[in-house]
Design an enzyme around this catalytic site. Structure first.
Site, PDB file in Angstrom:
ATOM      1  CB  CYS A  84      51.014  44.285  32.533  1.00 45.56           C
ATOM      2  SG  CYS A  84      51.310  42.679  33.282  1.00 45.56           S
TER       3      CYS A  84
ATOM      4  NE  ARG B  73      48.001  45.569  34.497  1.00 48.67           N
ATOM      5  CZ  ARG B  73      48.544  46.763  34.627  1.00 48.67           C
ATOM      6  NH1 ARG B  73      47.865  47.846  34.300  1.00 48.67           N
ATOM      7  NH2 ARG B  73      49.780  46.891  35.061  1.00 48.67           N
TER       8      ARG B  73
ATOM      9  CG  ASP C 179      48.604  45.712  38.369  1.00 47.52           C
ATOM     10  OD1 ASP C 179      48.111  44.553  38.435  1.00 47.52           O
ATOM     11  OD2 ASP C 179      49.822  45.924  38.447  1.00 47.52           O
TER      12      ASP C 179
END
Length: 156
Positions: free
Chosen positions: A8, A14, A126
């Site tokens: 990420c 994440r 996100d």
């Protein structure tokens, strides 16, 4: 042996959540000797930090260990090491594609949801911005079992 890299932007939300969750899934299937898992970020913004407190809270709530996970930036070696580079959104696919040293490396890059035919192109937002770490956990819970099935099939 298969090597899986979750990616990420900053490697604190994440991808660290995915790494911890997937490690647990792999351990539960007694495949830790056959599947290695790591995570990285496309940026260097969070290098050296532990997972975001929201990520930690979700993992703790579900009794998933995350010991030893520290944010780092992806390196050229990662592109060689990984069999699958699984990322969370289109921007990181673009970032990784630009960073990839060759066409073989580019072929390893996948959006997490692209494993589910009905959800191809869907992003995992996100939670650093949304603060919805529970949604991220639920989305990863939806995608990761299919990745594990695919990787198990590749091992045969």
């Amino acid at each position: 042996m298969k090597n899986i890299l979750f990616v990420c932007l900053g490697n604190i939300a994440r991808s660290t959540m995915a790494e911890a969750m997937f490690r647990q899934m792999v351990a539960n299937e007694d495949l830790a000797a056959q599947i290695k898992i790591d995570s990285a970020g496309t940026s260097d913004w969070e290098v050296g930090k532990r997972p975001h407190p929201g990520t930690q809270a979700q993992l703790k709530q579900h009794d998933i260990p995350f010991d030893g996970i520290i944010a780092r930036q992806i390196t050229p070696i990662d592109f060689k090491w990984a069999d699958y580079i699984i990322t969370m959104d289109h921007q990181n696919v673009a970032n990784l594609t630009a960073m990839a040293p060759d066409e073989a490396s580019k072929a390893k890059i996948h959006l997490a949801y692209d494993i589910l035919p009905e959800k191809v192109g869907t992003e995992i937002a996100d939670p650093w911005y949304t603060q919805k770490f529970d949604v991220t956990f639920d989305q990863l819970t939806e995608t990761l079992p299919s990745w594990l099935n695919k990787i198990q099939a590749d091992l045969k």
